[in-house]
Write a protein that holds these residues in place. Structure first.
Motif, PDB file in Angstrom:
ATOM      1  N   LEU A   1      -0.642   8.938   5.767  1.00 38.71           N
ATOM      2  CA  LEU A   1       0.079   7.876   5.050  1.00 38.71           C
ATOM      3  C   LEU A   1      -0.644   7.533   3.498  1.00 38.71           C
ATOM      4  CD1 LEU A   1       0.958   5.423   7.760  1.00 38.71           C
ATOM      5  CD2 LEU A   1       2.400   6.845   6.548  1.00 38.71           C
ATOM      6  N   LEU A   2      -2.010   7.372   3.559  1.00 33.90           N
ATOM      7  CA  LEU A   2      -2.613   6.957   2.456  1.00 33.90           C
ATOM      8  C   LEU A   2      -2.681   8.142   1.250  1.00 33.90           C
ATOM      9  CD1 LEU A   2      -5.697   5.141   3.799  1.00 33.90           C
ATOM     10  CD2 LEU A   2      -3.713   4.155   2.671  1.00 33.90           C
ATOM     11  N   GLU A   3      -2.652   9.458   1.737  1.00 32.02           N
ATOM     12  CA  GLU A   3      -2.324  10.643   0.727  1.00 32.02           C
ATOM     13  C   GLU A   3      -1.148  10.810   0.195  1.00 32.02           C
ATOM     14  OE1 GLU A   3      -4.136  13.650   3.012  1.00 32.02           O
ATOM     15  OE2 GLU A   3      -6.097  13.235   2.667  1.00 32.02           O
ATOM     16  N   SER A   4      -0.164   9.964   0.934  1.00 32.90           N
ATOM     17  CA  SER A   4       1.469  10.135   0.514  1.00 32.90           C
ATOM     18  C   SER A   4       1.538   9.698  -0.911  1.00 32.90           C
ATOM     19  CB  SER A   4       2.529   9.650   1.331  1.00 32.90           C
ATOM     20  OG  SER A   4       2.314   8.277   1.396  1.00 32.90           O
ATOM     21  N   LYS A   5       2.463  10.638  -1.763  1.00 27.09           N
ATOM     22  CA  LYS A   5       2.863  10.006  -3.265  1.00 27.09           C
ATOM     23  C   LYS A   5       3.603   8.614  -3.194  1.00 27.09           C
ATOM     24  CE  LYS A   5       5.216  11.845  -7.291  1.00 27.09           C
ATOM     25  NZ  LYS A   5       5.917  12.897  -7.655  1.00 27.09           N
TER      26      LYS A   5
ATOM     27  N   VAL B   1       2.946   5.939  -1.164  1.00 23.33           N
ATOM     28  CA  VAL B   1       2.142   5.075  -0.839  1.00 23.33           C
ATOM     29  C   VAL B   1       1.229   4.802  -2.173  1.00 23.33           C
ATOM     30  CG1 VAL B   1       0.078   4.305   0.634  1.00 23.33           C
ATOM     31  CG2 VAL B   1       2.049   5.386   1.638  1.00 23.33           C
ATOM     32  N   LYS B   2       0.829   5.910  -2.762  1.00 26.69           N
ATOM     33  CA  LYS B   2      -0.054   5.819  -3.968  1.00 26.69           C
ATOM     34  C   LYS B   2       0.827   5.041  -5.059  1.00 26.69           C
ATOM     35  CE  LYS B   2      -2.982   9.667  -3.433  1.00 26.69           C
ATOM     36  NZ  LYS B   2      -3.306  11.166  -3.888  1.00 26.69           N
ATOM     37  N   GLU B   3       2.049   5.153  -5.235  1.00 25.23           N
ATOM     38  CA  GLU B   3       3.113   4.669  -6.385  1.00 25.23           C
ATOM     39  C   GLU B   3       3.107   3.362  -6.117  1.00 25.23           C
ATOM     40  OE1 GLU B   3       6.438   7.139  -6.451  1.00 25.23           O
ATOM     41  OE2 GLU B   3       5.655   8.728  -7.523  1.00 25.23           O
ATOM     42  N   THR B   4       3.326   3.046  -4.715  1.00 22.93           N
ATOM     43  CA  THR B   4       3.726   1.687  -4.391  1.00 22.93           C
ATOM     44  C   THR B   4       2.435   0.907  -4.589  1.00 22.93           C
ATOM     45  OG1 THR B   4       5.182   2.336  -2.512  1.00 22.93           O
ATOM     46  CG2 THR B   4       4.232   0.269  -2.402  1.00 22.93           C
ATOM     47  N   CYS B   5       1.210   1.328  -4.220  1.00 22.94           N
ATOM     48  CA  CYS B   5       0.009   0.828  -4.321  1.00 22.94           C
ATOM     49  C   CYS B   5      -0.234   0.389  -5.744  1.00 22.94           C
ATOM     50  CB  CYS B   5      -1.359   1.481  -3.790  1.00 22.94           C
ATOM     51  SG  CYS B   5      -1.117   1.422  -1.769  1.00 22.94           S
TER      52      CYS B   5
END
Length: 94
Positions: free
Chosen positions: A33-37, A39-43
């Motif tokens: 999940l943390l490596e997904s694009k 999640v990164k964009e949301t963070c």
């Protein structure tokens, strides 16, 4: 129904192994999940929002500080005027 209870009893005997397996599964899923694009964009968007709010709060605080300093200066000026007025009244009495 007895088979269901027997199965639950067998599983509960090995609950430490299940907890360990659940921890490993959670770590693997969490890493994916943390490596997904997404999640990164949301963070990143969330962090940008927080930084923007921080900047707005700092500007608001600075404005309040300046207003408070002006109020103190005005209050001190009023006190000085009152002192001078009282001194002039004392001189007129003599």
């Amino acid at each position: 129904m007895d088979k269901g209870n027997e199965y639950i009893d067998k599983v509960m005997k090995h609950k430490h192994a299940l907890i360990f397996a659940g921890g490993i599964a959670t770590a693997i899923i969490g890493k994916k999940l943390l490596e997904s694009k997404t999640v990164k964009e949301t963070c990143t968007r969330g962090m940008a929002t927080v930084l923007s709010a921080k900047k707005d709060a700092e500007e608001c605080f600075q404005d309040m500080k300046e207003d408070a300093e002006e109020m103190v200066i005005d209050a001190n000026a009023d006190v000085k005027k009152e002192i001078y007025i009282e001194d002039e009244d004392d001189e007129d009495d003599e």
